[in-house]
Design an enzyme around this catalytic site. Structure first.
Site, PDB file in Angstrom:
ATOM      1  N   GLU A  32       0.838  -1.212   0.000  1.00 12.04           N
ATOM      2  CA  GLU A  32       0.000   0.000   0.000  1.00 12.04           C
ATOM      3  C   GLU A  32       0.862   1.247   0.000  1.00 12.04           C
ATOM      4  O   GLU A  32       1.844   1.339   0.756  1.00 12.04           O
ATOM      5  CB  GLU A  32      -0.889  -0.025   1.250  1.00 12.04           C
ATOM      6  CG  GLU A  32      -2.211   0.657   1.047  1.00 12.04           C
ATOM      7  CD  GLU A  32      -3.073  -0.078   0.015  1.00 12.04           C
ATOM      8  OE1 GLU A  32      -3.060   0.314  -1.169  1.00 12.04           O
ATOM      9  OE2 GLU A  32      -3.753  -1.042   0.411  1.00 12.04           O
ATOM     10  N   HIS A  33       0.455   2.186  -0.834  1.00 10.85           N
ATOM     11  CA  HIS A  33       1.182   3.456  -0.968  1.00 10.85           C
ATOM     12  C   HIS A  33       2.622   3.225  -1.394  1.00 10.85           C
ATOM     13  O   HIS A  33       3.515   3.951  -0.958  1.00 10.85           O
ATOM     14  CB  HIS A  33       1.141   4.260   0.341  1.00 10.85           C
ATOM     15  CG  HIS A  33      -0.144   4.996   0.541  1.00 10.85           C
ATOM     16  ND1 HIS A  33      -0.438   6.173  -0.101  1.00 10.85           N
ATOM     17  CD2 HIS A  33      -1.229   4.707   1.309  1.00 10.85           C
ATOM     18  CE1 HIS A  33      -1.645   6.593   0.264  1.00 10.85           C
ATOM     19  NE2 HIS A  33      -2.145   5.711   1.116  1.00 10.85           N
ATOM     20  N   ASP A  84       3.021   1.912  -4.910  1.00 13.16           N
ATOM     21  CA  ASP A  84       3.040   1.824  -6.389  1.00 13.16           C
ATOM     22  C   ASP A  84       3.661   3.076  -6.987  1.00 13.16           C
ATOM     23  O   ASP A  84       4.429   3.008  -7.940  1.00 13.16           O
ATOM     24  CB  ASP A  84       1.642   1.534  -6.971  1.00 13.16           C
ATOM     25  CG  ASP A  84       0.578   2.573  -6.650  1.00 13.16           C
ATOM     26  OD1 ASP A  84       0.786   3.408  -5.735  1.00 13.16           O
ATOM     27  OD2 ASP A  84      -0.484   2.556  -7.324  1.00 13.16           O
ATOM     28  N   GLY A 119     -12.178   3.068  -1.036  1.00 12.54           N
ATOM     29  CA  GLY A 119     -10.856   2.455  -1.177  1.00 12.54           C
ATOM     30  C   GLY A 119     -10.863   1.244  -2.094  1.00 12.54           C
ATOM     31  O   GLY A 119      -9.928   0.443  -2.103  1.00 12.54           O
ATOM     32  N   SER A 179     -13.437   2.629  -7.202  1.00 10.44           N
ATOM     33  CA  SER A 179     -14.568   2.929  -8.088  1.00 10.44           C
ATOM     34  C   SER A 179     -14.161   3.991  -9.105  1.00 10.44           C
ATOM     35  O   SER A 179     -14.640   3.996 -10.243  1.00 10.44           O
ATOM     36  CB  SER A 179     -15.776   3.390  -7.275  1.00 10.44           C
ATOM     37  OG  SER A 179     -15.452   4.551  -6.551  1.00 10.44           O
ATOM     38  N   ASP A 229      -4.115   0.633  -9.874  1.00 14.34           N
ATOM     39  CA  ASP A 229      -5.551   0.412 -10.057  1.00 14.34           C
ATOM     40  C   ASP A 229      -5.900   0.093 -11.506  1.00 14.34           C
ATOM     41  O   ASP A 229      -6.624  -0.864 -11.793  1.00 14.34           O
ATOM     42  CB  ASP A 229      -6.337   1.627  -9.566  1.00 14.34           C
ATOM     43  CG  ASP A 229      -6.115   1.874  -8.080  1.00 14.34           C
ATOM     44  OD1 ASP A 229      -5.538   0.994  -7.421  1.00 14.34           O
ATOM     45  OD2 ASP A 229      -6.508   2.939  -7.584  1.00 14.34           O
ATOM     46  N   LYS A 265     -11.219  11.400  -2.222  1.00 12.99           N
ATOM     47  CA  LYS A 265      -9.901  11.782  -2.742  1.00 12.99           C
ATOM     48  C   LYS A 265      -9.915  13.183  -3.363  1.00 12.99           C
ATOM     49  O   LYS A 265      -8.891  13.666  -3.810  1.00 12.99           O
ATOM     50  CB  LYS A 265      -9.403  10.762  -3.771  1.00 12.99           C
ATOM     51  CG  LYS A 265      -8.791   9.548  -3.099  1.00 12.99           C
ATOM     52  CD  LYS A 265      -7.379   9.226  -3.575  1.00 12.99           C
ATOM     53  CE  LYS A 265      -7.247   8.963  -5.035  1.00 12.99           C
ATOM     54  NZ  LYS A 265      -7.912   7.792  -5.552  1.00 12.99           N
TER      55      LYS A 265
HETATM   56  P1  NG1 Z   1      -7.476   4.445  -3.991  1.00 13.67           P
HETATM   57  O1  NG1 Z   1      -7.670   3.479  -2.918  1.00 13.67           O
HETATM   58  O2  NG1 Z   1      -8.331   4.155  -5.188  1.00 13.67           O
HETATM   59  O3  NG1 Z   1      -7.594   5.856  -3.515  1.00 13.67           O
HETATM   60  C1  NG1 Z   1      -4.901   5.142  -4.460  1.00 13.67           C
HETATM   61  C2  NG1 Z   1      -4.138   5.162  -5.791  1.00 13.67           C
HETATM   62  C3  NG1 Z   1      -3.286   3.911  -5.996  1.00 13.67           C
HETATM   63  C4  NG1 Z   1      -2.435   3.619  -4.771  1.00 13.67           C
HETATM   64  C5  NG1 Z   1      -3.338   3.600  -3.515  1.00 13.67           C
HETATM   65  C6  NG1 Z   1      -2.555   3.386  -2.241  1.00 13.67           C
HETATM   66  C7  NG1 Z   1      -5.165   6.299  -7.701  1.00 13.67           C
HETATM   67  C8  NG1 Z   1      -6.044   6.170  -8.872  1.00 13.67           C
HETATM   68  N1  NG1 Z   1      -5.049   5.228  -6.916  1.00 13.67           N
HETATM   69  O4  NG1 Z   1      -5.946   4.213  -4.541  1.00 13.67           O
HETATM   70  O5  NG1 Z   1      -2.476   4.084  -7.151  1.00 13.67           O
HETATM   71  O6  NG1 Z   1      -1.395   4.543  -4.629  1.00 13.67           O
HETATM   72  O7  NG1 Z   1      -4.044   4.831  -3.397  1.00 13.67           O
HETATM   73  O8  NG1 Z   1      -1.849   2.196  -2.290  1.00 13.67           O
HETATM   74  O9  NG1 Z   1      -4.585   7.359  -7.481  1.00 13.67           O
END
Ligand code: NG1
Length: 405
Positions: A38-39, A41, A130, A133, A177, A221
């Protein structure tokens, strides 16, 4: 597909399908649950997600011009329209259509002559939970536009194009994602490597059950969480540069190369001596999480549930204490899942709210689900809607266009 309510709703929104083309095709993009990694990529380090069965569906019909009209079956999201080109103006911050605009702009850059679509969007995925979507919408709209224009893009190229494209919304995201949503394989988790992008599949053991539970806290987000997310991407970069310099390496060395250049203990020691408290903690999360991913993959291959569970727990602790992206409600869910017999649990996705993922043996899953219903959802007045908030996650296939018979 012809008689699905989605197709009927499409006809109500945009008029009946024109003969002789018949019923409209539907682009389906699954949500995803990240199992571990997590966090990291956006640091170029491998991650281990799988796709969910719950999906976004986009019924669509090609248009003869460059307009794109979007209607969402969820009436909280107002209809939207824009012209397909390489400079699409964004709607107001937080508007759902920005994810569609992101996809279309990215494709229009690459293919200047694209025509638009009329599209009806329906999602089974909880929003801001999370479970991606947002990237699901990006991918589904992209597949609709490509299909409508009879254009194909190689899968890896499309994953990268859309990962870049989604930055349109203002989040400096990694590529996890879009890659898993497009590339997932049924029954499997996928290790995703970056630079170069690659997916490696591992079968999820049949007696393992992942459970996804939403905290009831939206991880929006588009608001403060985006700032907190982007801030962390910058902190990771700065920490990497400072540690690399101290190690006598090039400042632009990548995280994977840094991890290959010195043992983790040495990197952590250097970080402790070089970085501020906050940066040292961010760095510690990234490098320790980076080591947990291959360990978790090995545990899955070896069907070692207890080992995988311990790694989930360690990941959560690191995200909570070093990366500071958890939330008291996520911590509570994780704690309750473990008390109910899960082998391990952690927040999944970006955090700041959203969902957890817990792992247990299949036969244990009803106990874990019942415990979360009674001890988490009931006291919060959400027990009646529990099937929407919590579900068992079946590793599912990636996105596709469903053509009506
Ligand atoms: P989500 O959970 O969809 O907010 C985001 C990032 C991922 C990754 C994760 C944390 C986007 C589209 N998605 O995902 O690339 O960094 O946080 O692991 O920005």
């Amino acid at each position: 597909m012809a008689s699905t309510p989605l197709t009927a709703a499409f006809a109500r929104a945009f008029g009946a399908p024109r003969s002789p083309h018949g019923p409209v095709p539907v682009a389906r993009a699954p949500g995803r649950v990240n199992l571990i990694g997590e966090h990291i990529d956006y640091c170029g380090l491998p991650v281990l997600p799988m796709a969910l069965r719950r999906s976004i569906h986009v019924a669509f019909r090609p248009r003869a011009d460059r307009e794109t009209r979007l209607v969402n079956r969820d009436q909280r999201f107002a209809p939207s329209a824009f012209t397909v080109n390489a400079q699409i103006p964004p709607a107001a911050g937080g508007d759902w259509s920005n994810y569609a605009r992101a996809a279309v702009q990215a494709l229009a850059h690459r293919f200047p002559d694209l025509r638009g679509v009329d599209a009806l969007v329906e999602t089974e995925l909880p929003i801001a939970a999370g479970l991606s979507s947002s990237s699901g919408l990006v991918v589904a709209v992209a597949l609709a536009i490509l299909h409508a224009n009879q254009v194909t893009v190689a899968p890896l190229e499309l994953m990268e194009l859309l990962a870049q494209g989604e930055r349109y919304v203002g989040t400096a995201g990694g590529g996890m994602d879009q890659a898993i949503i497009l590339g997932a394989r049924v029954g499997c988790a996928s290790r995703i490597d970056f630079h170069p992008l690659r997916l490696t599949f591992t079968a999820v053991p049949a007696d393992w059950q992942f459970i996804v539970a939403w905290s009831l806290v939206h991880a929006e987000k588009s608001g403060a969480a985006r700032q907190a997310y982007n801030e962390r991407t910058r902190q990771c970069d700065e920490a990497r540069r400072l540690v690399a310099t101290r190690l006598g390496q090039r400042e632009d060395i990548t995280y994977p190369a840094l991890l290959a250049a010195a043992p983790v203990e040495e990197l952590l020691e250097l970080a402790g001596a070089t970085l501020s408290g906050v940066l040292a903690r961010r760095f510690r999360h990234v490098v320790t999480e980076g080591t947990r991913v291959p360990q978790a993959e090995a545990a899955m291959v070896a069907r070692d549930l207890a080992a995988f569970g311990r790694l989930l727990d360690a990941s959560h602790q690191s995200l909570r204490d070093d990366y500071e992206v958890s939330h008291p409600e996520l911590d509570r869910l994780v704690e309750l899942a473990r008390e109910a017999g899960a082998a391990g649990a952690r927040l999944t996705g970006a955090g700041f709210g959203g969902s957890i993922v817990a792992l247990c043996r299949v036969e244990r899953a009803p106990d874990v689900v019942a415990a979360l219903r009674e001890r988490y959802y009931a006291p919060r007045g959400a027990a009646s809607d529990v099937a929407r908030h919590m579900f068992t996650a079946e590793p599912s296939a990636g996105a596709e266009v469903l053509i009506p018979e």
